[in-house]
Structures are given as C-alpha cells and as structure tokens.
Design an enzyme around this catalytic site. Structure first.
Site, PDB file in Angstrom:
ATOM      1  N   TYR A 117      -4.572 -19.170  -3.590  1.00  0.00           N
ATOM      2  CA  TYR A 117      -5.427 -17.458  -3.080  1.00  0.00           C
ATOM      3  C   TYR A 117      -6.057 -18.261  -2.203  1.00  0.00           C
ATOM      4  O   TYR A 117      -7.365 -17.426  -1.846  1.00  0.00           O
ATOM      5  CB  TYR A 117      -4.736 -16.919  -4.826  1.00  0.00           C
ATOM      6  CG  TYR A 117      -5.943 -15.640  -4.655  1.00  0.00           C
ATOM      7  CD1 TYR A 117      -5.360 -14.579  -3.286  1.00  0.00           C
ATOM      8  CD2 TYR A 117      -7.350 -15.801  -4.841  1.00  0.00           C
ATOM      9  CE1 TYR A 117      -6.699 -13.612  -2.834  1.00  0.00           C
ATOM     10  CE2 TYR A 117      -8.324 -14.067  -4.825  1.00  0.00           C
ATOM     11  CZ  TYR A 117      -7.119 -13.109  -3.317  1.00  0.00           C
ATOM     12  OH  TYR A 117      -8.519 -12.135  -3.401  1.00  0.00           O
ATOM     13  N   ASN A 142     -13.587  -9.636 -10.370  1.00  0.00           N
ATOM     14  CA  ASN A 142     -13.028  -8.760 -10.718  1.00  0.00           C
ATOM     15  C   ASN A 142     -13.188  -7.289  -9.931  1.00  0.00           C
ATOM     16  O   ASN A 142     -13.396  -6.479 -10.853  1.00  0.00           O
ATOM     17  CB  ASN A 142     -12.560  -9.238 -12.012  1.00  0.00           C
ATOM     18  CG  ASN A 142     -11.683 -10.476 -12.659  1.00  0.00           C
ATOM     19  OD1 ASN A 142     -12.633 -11.500 -11.929  1.00  0.00           O
ATOM     20  ND2 ASN A 142     -10.508 -10.446 -12.448  1.00  0.00           N
ATOM     21  N   ILE A 175      -1.262  -6.945  10.609  1.00  0.00           N
ATOM     22  CA  ILE A 175      -1.927  -7.732  11.049  1.00  0.00           C
ATOM     23  C   ILE A 175      -0.978  -8.707  12.906  1.00  0.00           C
ATOM     24  O   ILE A 175      -1.842  -9.320  13.320  1.00  0.00           O
ATOM     25  CB  ILE A 175      -2.966  -7.896  10.534  1.00  0.00           C
ATOM     26  CG1 ILE A 175      -2.655  -9.201   9.046  1.00  0.00           C
ATOM     27  CG2 ILE A 175      -3.465  -6.935  10.108  1.00  0.00           C
ATOM     28  CD1 ILE A 175      -3.550  -9.705   8.658  1.00  0.00           C
ATOM     29  N   ARG A 225      -2.584 -19.580 -18.123  1.00  0.00           N
ATOM     30  CA  ARG A 225      -1.658 -19.003 -17.273  1.00  0.00           C
ATOM     31  C   ARG A 225      -2.022 -20.041 -15.865  1.00  0.00           C
ATOM     32  O   ARG A 225      -3.296 -20.335 -15.969  1.00  0.00           O
ATOM     33  CB  ARG A 225      -2.002 -17.583 -16.729  1.00  0.00           C
ATOM     34  CG  ARG A 225      -1.527 -17.515 -15.466  1.00  0.00           C
ATOM     35  CD  ARG A 225      -1.885 -15.491 -15.693  1.00  0.00           C
ATOM     36  NE  ARG A 225      -2.985 -15.441 -14.511  1.00  0.00           N
ATOM     37  CZ  ARG A 225      -3.658 -14.302 -14.590  1.00  0.00           C
ATOM     38  NH1 ARG A 225      -2.372 -12.908 -14.253  1.00  0.00           N
ATOM     39  NH2 ARG A 225      -4.288 -13.934 -13.611  1.00  0.00           N
ATOM     40  N   LYS A 242      -8.188 -17.930   1.009  1.00  0.00           N
ATOM     41  CA  LYS A 242      -9.275 -17.380   1.410  1.00  0.00           C
ATOM     42  C   LYS A 242     -10.589 -18.174   1.457  1.00  0.00           C
ATOM     43  O   LYS A 242     -10.949 -16.979   2.787  1.00  0.00           O
ATOM     44  CB  LYS A 242      -9.833 -16.447   0.667  1.00  0.00           C
ATOM     45  CG  LYS A 242      -8.956 -14.966  -0.181  1.00  0.00           C
ATOM     46  CD  LYS A 242      -9.230 -13.726   0.569  1.00  0.00           C
ATOM     47  CE  LYS A 242      -8.427 -12.613   0.335  1.00  0.00           C
ATOM     48  NZ  LYS A 242      -8.659 -12.030   1.404  1.00  0.00           N
ATOM     49  N   GLY A 284       0.685  -1.689   0.061  1.00  0.00           N
ATOM     50  CA  GLY A 284       0.099   0.007   0.358  1.00  0.00           C
ATOM     51  C   GLY A 284       0.974   1.352  -0.088  1.00  0.00           C
ATOM     52  O   GLY A 284       2.140   1.104   0.759  1.00  0.00           O
ATOM     53  N   PHE A 324      -8.860  -5.793   5.054  1.00  0.00           N
ATOM     54  CA  PHE A 324      -9.066  -6.022   3.810  1.00  0.00           C
ATOM     55  C   PHE A 324      -7.067  -6.861   3.039  1.00  0.00           C
ATOM     56  O   PHE A 324      -6.842  -6.930   1.691  1.00  0.00           O
ATOM     57  CB  PHE A 324      -8.098  -4.771   2.648  1.00  0.00           C
ATOM     58  CG  PHE A 324      -9.736  -3.741   2.259  1.00  0.00           C
ATOM     59  CD1 PHE A 324     -10.508  -4.141   1.499  1.00  0.00           C
ATOM     60  CD2 PHE A 324     -10.471  -2.965   3.334  1.00  0.00           C
ATOM     61  CE1 PHE A 324     -11.445  -3.554   1.476  1.00  0.00           C
ATOM     62  CE2 PHE A 324     -11.522  -2.247   3.061  1.00  0.00           C
ATOM     63  CZ  PHE A 324     -12.192  -2.644   2.655  1.00  0.00           C
TER      64      PHE A 324
HETATM   65  N1  UDP Z   1      -4.522 -11.930 -18.178  1.00  0.00           N
HETATM   66  C1  UDP Z   1      -4.262 -12.239 -19.669  1.00  0.00           C
HETATM   67  N2  UDP Z   1      -3.150 -11.107 -19.649  1.00  0.00           N
HETATM   68  C2  UDP Z   1      -2.939 -10.720 -18.352  1.00  0.00           C
HETATM   69  C3  UDP Z   1      -3.501 -10.848 -17.385  1.00  0.00           C
HETATM   70  C4  UDP Z   1      -4.389 -11.098 -17.555  1.00  0.00           C
HETATM   71  O1  UDP Z   1      -4.576 -12.592 -20.330  1.00  0.00           O
HETATM   72  O2  UDP Z   1      -1.542  -9.806 -18.302  1.00  0.00           O
HETATM   73  C5  UDP Z   1      -6.082 -13.016 -18.561  1.00  0.00           C
HETATM   74  C6  UDP Z   1      -5.759 -13.696 -16.900  1.00  0.00           C
HETATM   75  O3  UDP Z   1      -5.477 -14.528 -17.419  1.00  0.00           O
HETATM   76  C7  UDP Z   1      -7.368 -13.956 -16.492  1.00  0.00           C
HETATM   77  C8  UDP Z   1      -7.646 -12.974 -17.110  1.00  0.00           C
HETATM   78  O4  UDP Z   1      -7.033 -12.138 -17.654  1.00  0.00           O
HETATM   79  O5  UDP Z   1      -7.932 -14.912 -17.320  1.00  0.00           O
HETATM   80  C9  UDP Z   1      -8.105 -12.311 -15.543  1.00  0.00           C
HETATM   81  O6  UDP Z   1      -6.759 -11.434 -14.779  1.00  0.00           O
HETATM   82  P1  UDP Z   1      -6.494 -10.729 -14.022  1.00  0.00           P
HETATM   83  O7  UDP Z   1      -5.347 -11.207 -12.943  1.00  0.00           O
HETATM   84  O8  UDP Z   1      -7.350  -9.333 -13.985  1.00  0.00           O
HETATM   85  O9  UDP Z   1      -7.804 -11.155 -12.606  1.00  0.00           O
HETATM   86  P2  UDP Z   1      -7.591 -13.118 -11.957  1.00  0.00           P
HETATM   87  O10 UDP Z   1      -9.551 -12.981 -12.902  1.00  0.00           O
HETATM   88  O11 UDP Z   1      -6.877 -13.681 -12.516  1.00  0.00           O
HETATM   89  O12 UDP Z   1      -8.182 -12.600 -10.639  1.00  0.00           O
END
Ligand code: UDP
Length: 331
Positions: free
Chosen positions: A142, A171, A55, A282, A146, A39, A74
C-alpha cells in the site's frame, strides 16, 4: 479564496465525500468521479455533479475534466493488510490509476492536483515525530504504491507544468462533526471503526494485533486525525496554489495513541465495556507513527480544529449509533 470547479475522484468515499461537502459549503463547484466500488451514491450531496466511472477510463475522464480548475484525487485501495496478501489491485488502482489520471489532466489542460497520500510512505520512521524530510521506506505494498504515485506526480510537475500537493494522512478517523455522515466500508479493518462495531455489539470482541511492539504498552501507536480536519487541509492546499505553495505535507495531530488507549477511549465514550482479545502482530504494521505537521501549519496555514481522540470517537460513535446500516444500500 477564488471559487473553483473541482473534480473529486473517490468523492463518494469516506474522506472524499466529507471534502466534497466542505467544498460546496465554501462555494466551489464539484464534480464527483467515482466507480462506487467502495463509495456510496448517497454520500454525495445533491449539489455536486456525479459521474460513475473508473479513473482509468481516459475518454470519460477527459470529458469530465472540461472546465475543471483542480483535481482532488482520493480514489484508491487503502487496506494495509490486504495489500500484503493481494498487492495487484493496489498497483493497478493507486499507481496505474494515478498515471492515467495525470495523462488525462495534461490532455485536458487541468494543472492543479491535491493527492491523498499516506504516512505509510515512511514505513518504520527513525524518530518519534515524523517530518517530511525522513526517509521514504514503505514496509507494505500500500505504502509502496502511494509513494510511487507521489514520485510520478513529482515528475509530471517537473516536466508538464503540473502543480501538485500530496497530503500524507496519518490515521483518518471520526465522522462529520455531529455524526451525520461517516465511514461505511463493506470490509471494515480500521481500529476505531472496529472498536465501535464491538461497542455496538456487532462484533463479539475487538482483536488487538500484537502486544510485543517496542512501545510503552506493547501495542502500536498511531496519530488519529479527524476526517473533518483532513477535509479542511485539501481546501488549504488548493488556496495555497495561489501563493505558489505545493509539495508534500504530513497531516496529523502530533500526538500518538496506542491501540489499548483507543480501546479504552471508545469504551469510555460509548459506555460499553466490550471484550478484547490479544493475538499476534498483523503483517505490515509499523510500531509507531506520529506526525510532525509543522510544515502544513507554516506553508498551508492548516491546523487541526478537532485534535482530541474523545471528540474523534464521539463523532464516529454518533454516526454508527444513528446509522446502524451506514448509507443503507449496496452502493
Ligand atoms: N488494529 C488492531 N485491531 C484491529 C484493527 C487494527 O489491533 O482490529 C491495530 C493495527 O494493527 C494498527 C492500529 O490498530 O497497529 C491501526 O490500524 P488501522 O488499520 O486502523 O490503521 P493503519 O495504521 O493500519 O493504517
């Protein structure tokens, strides 16, 4: 709504600081508790008290909780891909950190909590519109961390009289309406942010992760929700405690956009036709995540005010365009 004194962990961060500004606007007192690991001190308005700390520092947290009515929690590690390659800080901060916070709250007799949770608790949901009743099956550490924190919170509610609401963000994107504040992550991984970096010519191109998903155009679909709407949901959750309402709530617009659609929208709003490269998937990414936020509407009275992707991108672009160095310092 009754005026409250609210302690905000992670209040110097992207969504936390937006919520702090709204709390102050609505006449609440705010204590920001943040270790400034990600932050920015400059993101915290002067009208808020500020404590720099972790925290897990229980004595400091107990001191900070004196006179506090509610906690907005947060502070967390948030990057999906990093959680796959290095899960340790996710478990320490998101799970153990929440445990130490809950213990401090019980000791300090602070019994209201609004927790920042995530759509990642659902993993690959079996239906197009995700309701809170769907199975909780995260597909990355992740989401696991959570979900475990949510379980912990539910147990503390049953056993120690805590009142808690978990807000499952889809998102988060955008910036403060008009772009005076926004996201400033040293390590940028989120799609809208990276598209804007490409539009600002600070990235050579935008990389699309995966074009072979079972979605209409082969790229992942997400529900992008304006950060100002997420902030509003926290205040709605706080006032809902007065009516005895607590629980888990999805926060999204109920409309999905593919990665390609986001790229096109950013190109249109910024007027910059930045290059795009397609690569493999990814790890840890579910194909399709879109919220049904009907429960939040019915029980919290929350409804997005800024549902359009264009508006979300427009506000984020204003922030990026007018603040090329973000908050402008290391912290
Ligand atoms: N994404 C992408 N290229 C990037 C970053 C993200 O294609 O440079 C894709 C990622 O694979 C996912 C979507 O965009 O399918 C949303 O990703 P982000 O990391 O924004 O949020 P998430 O859904 O992972 O929390």
């Amino acid at each position: 709504m009754t005026r409250s004194r609210v302690l905000v962990t992670g209040g110097a961060g992207y969504i936390g600081s937006e919520t702090v500004r709204l709390l102050l606007e609505e006449g609440h007192e705010v204590v920001v508790f943040d270790d400034l690991s990600t932050g920015h001190r400059k993101a915290v308005p002067e009208a808020a008290s500020f404590i720099r700390g972790r925290i897990s520092d229980t004595p400091l947290m107990i001191e900070a909780l004196a006179g506090v009515d509610a906690v907005f929690h947060f502070a967390a590690n948030i990057e999906v891909a990093e959680s796959v390659t290095d899960p340790k800080p996710f478990w320490w901060n998101n799970f153990v950190g929440t445990l130490t916070l809950l213990d401090a709250m019980v000791k300090a007799e602070v019994f209201q909590l609004v927790f920042s949770s995530t759509a990642a608790v659902y993993g690959n949901p079996p239906s197009d519109l995700v309701t809170e009743k769907m199975p909780l099956q995260p597909v990355n550490p992740y989401g696991e961390s959570k979900l475990s924190a949510e379980t912990l919170i539910a147990d503390y509610c049953t056993a120690y009289g805590l009142c808690a609401t978990s807000l499952r963000y889809f998102n988060a994107a955008g910036a403060a309406v008009g772009g005076k504040h926004g996201a400033d992550h040293a390590h940028k991984t989120h799609l809208v942010t990276l598209c804007l970096e490409a539009a600002a010519r600070r990235l050579p191109c935008l990389t699309i992760f995966g074009t072979d998903y079972p979605t209409p155009d082969g790229t992942c679909v997400r529900d992008y929700i304006h950060v100002a709407d997420l902030a509003r949901a926290h205040l709605a959750a706080l006032s809902a405690f007065e009516r005895g309402v607590q629980g888990s709530f999805n926060l999204g617009n109920g409309k999905g956009h593919s990665v390609r659609e986001v790229v096109e929208c950013v190109q249109k709003v910024t007027g910059v036709d930045f290059p795009v490269k397609e690569v493999a998937r990814r790890p840890g990414d579910p194909a399709y995540l879109v919220a049904s936020s009907g429960k939040a509407l019915d029980l919290l009275g929350w409804k997005p005010c800024f549902p359009s992707l264009e508006q979300i991108v427009h506000d984020a672009w204003e922030w990026v365009r007018t603040h090329p160095k973000g908050y402008g310092s290391d912290i």
